[in-house]
Design an enzyme around this catalytic site. Structure first.
Site, PDB file in Angstrom:
ATOM      1  N   ASP A  46     -19.713 -11.898  19.168  1.00 17.91           N
ATOM      2  CA  ASP A  46     -19.019 -12.283  20.397  1.00 17.91           C
ATOM      3  C   ASP A  46     -19.605 -11.580  21.615  1.00 17.91           C
ATOM      4  O   ASP A  46     -20.339 -10.597  21.489  1.00 17.91           O
ATOM      5  CB  ASP A  46     -17.540 -11.885  20.295  1.00 17.91           C
ATOM      6  CG  ASP A  46     -16.749 -12.913  19.519  1.00 17.91           C
ATOM      7  OD1 ASP A  46     -17.302 -13.982  19.216  1.00 17.91           O
ATOM      8  OD2 ASP A  46     -15.577 -12.635  19.224  1.00 17.91           O
ATOM      9  N   LYS A  68     -18.683 -16.649  25.343  1.00 16.59           N
ATOM     10  CA  LYS A  68     -18.897 -17.226  26.668  1.00 16.59           C
ATOM     11  C   LYS A  68     -20.121 -16.594  27.309  1.00 16.59           C
ATOM     12  O   LYS A  68     -20.326 -15.400  27.224  1.00 16.59           O
ATOM     13  CB  LYS A  68     -17.689 -16.922  27.552  1.00 16.59           C
ATOM     14  CG  LYS A  68     -16.647 -17.986  27.467  1.00 16.59           C
ATOM     15  CD  LYS A  68     -15.629 -17.828  28.570  1.00 16.59           C
ATOM     16  CE  LYS A  68     -14.498 -18.774  28.292  1.00 16.59           C
ATOM     17  NZ  LYS A  68     -13.196 -18.258  28.279  1.00 16.59           N
ATOM     18  N   MET A 183      -6.950  -8.475  28.658  1.00 16.16           N
ATOM     19  CA  MET A 183      -7.208  -9.713  29.426  1.00 16.16           C
ATOM     20  C   MET A 183      -6.249  -9.847  30.604  1.00 16.16           C
ATOM     21  O   MET A 183      -5.706 -10.919  30.864  1.00 16.16           O
ATOM     22  CB  MET A 183      -7.093 -10.937  28.494  1.00 16.16           C
ATOM     23  CG  MET A 183      -8.131 -10.929  27.382  1.00 16.16           C
ATOM     24  SD  MET A 183      -7.940 -12.249  26.183  1.00 16.16           S
ATOM     25  CE  MET A 183      -6.870 -11.487  24.967  1.00 16.16           C
TER      26      MET A 183
HETATM   27  N1  SAH Z   1     -10.365  -7.720  19.533  1.00 14.69           N
HETATM   28  C1  SAH Z   1     -10.536  -6.956  20.764  1.00 14.69           C
HETATM   29  C2  SAH Z   1      -9.830  -7.594  21.918  1.00 14.69           C
HETATM   30  C3  SAH Z   1     -10.360  -8.967  22.285  1.00 14.69           C
HETATM   31  S1  SAH Z   1      -9.567  -9.622  23.697  1.00 14.69           S
HETATM   32  C4  SAH Z   1     -10.053  -5.524  20.526  1.00 14.69           C
HETATM   33  O1  SAH Z   1      -9.385  -5.250  19.525  1.00 14.69           O
HETATM   34  O2  SAH Z   1     -10.344  -4.657  21.355  1.00 14.69           O
HETATM   35  C5  SAH Z   1     -10.682  -9.192  24.973  1.00 14.69           C
HETATM   36  C6  SAH Z   1     -10.098  -8.115  25.864  1.00 14.69           C
HETATM   37  O3  SAH Z   1     -10.191  -6.863  25.217  1.00 14.69           O
HETATM   38  C7  SAH Z   1     -10.785  -7.928  27.174  1.00 14.69           C
HETATM   39  O4  SAH Z   1     -10.374  -8.881  28.131  1.00 14.69           O
HETATM   40  C8  SAH Z   1     -10.322  -6.529  27.546  1.00 14.69           C
HETATM   41  O5  SAH Z   1      -9.009  -6.546  28.021  1.00 14.69           O
HETATM   42  C9  SAH Z   1     -10.312  -5.851  26.186  1.00 14.69           C
HETATM   43  N2  SAH Z   1     -11.553  -5.125  25.913  1.00 14.69           N
HETATM   44  C10 SAH Z   1     -12.393  -5.284  24.896  1.00 14.69           C
HETATM   45  N3  SAH Z   1     -13.399  -4.395  24.940  1.00 14.69           N
HETATM   46  C11 SAH Z   1     -13.197  -3.647  26.027  1.00 14.69           C
HETATM   47  C12 SAH Z   1     -13.875  -2.542  26.621  1.00 14.69           C
HETATM   48  N4  SAH Z   1     -14.993  -2.028  26.095  1.00 14.69           N
HETATM   49  N5  SAH Z   1     -13.352  -2.009  27.746  1.00 14.69           N
HETATM   50  C13 SAH Z   1     -12.227  -2.478  28.293  1.00 14.69           C
HETATM   51  N6  SAH Z   1     -11.544  -3.527  27.774  1.00 14.69           N
HETATM   52  C14 SAH Z   1     -12.012  -4.092  26.651  1.00 14.69           C
END
Ligand code: SAH
Length: 279
Positions: A46, A68, A183
């Site tokens: 992803d 995306k 998000m």
């Molecule tokens: N499965 C992922 C979340 C996916 S949804 C998890 O467990 O972390 C995607 C959202 O995750 C982004 O919009 C943001 O809000 C958050 N996110 C993921 N990686 C991030 C990072 N390195 N720093 C800040 N926010 C992050």
């Protein structure tokens, strides 16, 4: 790395490993995820999975992007699931790699159920979710005994892209001292307004953590009332997490990354000791 004595499962041909890559820093991969990277024939990843992680794949592995990019629509979820099934049936070792944890706002459950329906064998490898590990890199514990016994993880938009209608914002405002919102950037102003309508104080501390645990990590401290405007003014970019609650104040003592570049940490960021002394 000396891994003598450590027995990791064999990545069998025709299997899909559905793994979390953590928030960004490759050091936050699990041993299972690393093992998967070292043995996969194909890695389907992803947008949130960074280069530092992908570089750990074996050199002959095929890397396929499934997210995306450049404003183009992302591949449809059924197409991704079909691709996983197709590759597994051709006898490939397929590593499906997602940011954070695959079962936290990551649609990992949907992909796994498609594998079940197709009778493709799979393993799930949890990862460090950004809402926990990413905040730790900002020096913010999601729970702290003096502050909260509850933490709520929320998504700031639903499948339609709007503020999720299924979230009871007033109940959350009243019932959860700490909120971690994934998000959240697109609708931050509306979300903050709903929380204030639900009884949260406009001066409550908020932190926005962008690109947590990567070299580009940025943390913006603000308040519920100001955070949306402050994020725009500071040019904070996605992916970012929003954390609402008094745990944000602990950063004054626990910003260990900041300390590496000279920030002085205070031992009592909540001011509890002085309150005790004052009676
Ligand atoms: N499965 C992922 C979340 C996916 S949804 C998890 O467990 O972390 C995607 C959202 O995750 C982004 O919009 C943001 O809000 C958050 N996110 C993921 N990686 C991030 C990072 N390195 N720093 C800040 N926010 C992050």
């Amino acid at each position: 790395m000396d891994r003598s004595g450590l027995e990791l499962p064999t990545f069998e041909a025709g299997w899909v490993w559905l793994a979390g890559a953590g928030p960004g820093d490759p050091g936050l991969l699990t041993l299972h995820a690393l093992h998967g990277l070292e043995h996969a024939d194909v890695v389907i990843y992803d947008a949130l999975v960074g280069e530092g992680v992908l570089n750990l794949a074996k050199s002959r592995a095929g890397l396929e992007f499934a997210g995306k990019r450049g404003g183009k629509p992302s591949p449809r979820q059924p197409d991704i699931s079909r691709r996983l099934i197709h590759l597994a049936r051709r006898g490939k070792r397929v590593l499906r790699l997602k940011g954070g944890d695959p079962f936290v706002f990551g649609r990992g459950g949907e992909e796994a159920l498609a594998l079940v329906a197709a009778r493709v064998p799979f393993r799930v490898i949890p990862g460090i979710s950004a809402g926990i590990g990413g905040l730790a890199y900002a020096g913010i514990p999601v729970t702290h005994r003096a502050i909260n016994s509850v933490v709520t993880f929320i998504t700031g938009h639903d499948a339609s892209g709007d503020v999720p209608g299924s979230v009871d914002w007033s109940a959350i405002a009243a019932g959860s001292p700490v909120l971690v919102i994934y998000m959240a950037m697109k609708h931050l102003g509306r979300i903050a307004a709903r929380l204030v309508d639900g009884g949260r104080r406009a001066d409550e501390p908020v932190a926005i953590v962008s690109r947590a645990s990567t070299a580009d990590q940025r943390v913006l401290e603000s308040t519920l009332g100001d955070c949306a405007a402050a994020a725009v003014a500071a040019g904070i970019v996605a992916p970012a997490l929003v954390v609402v609650g008094q745990v944000v104040r602990l950063r004054g003592g626990l910003d260990w990354l900041g300390a590496l570049t000279g920030r002085t940490l205070v031992a009592d960021p909540l001011g509890l000791r002085s309150r005790v002394e004052a009676g």
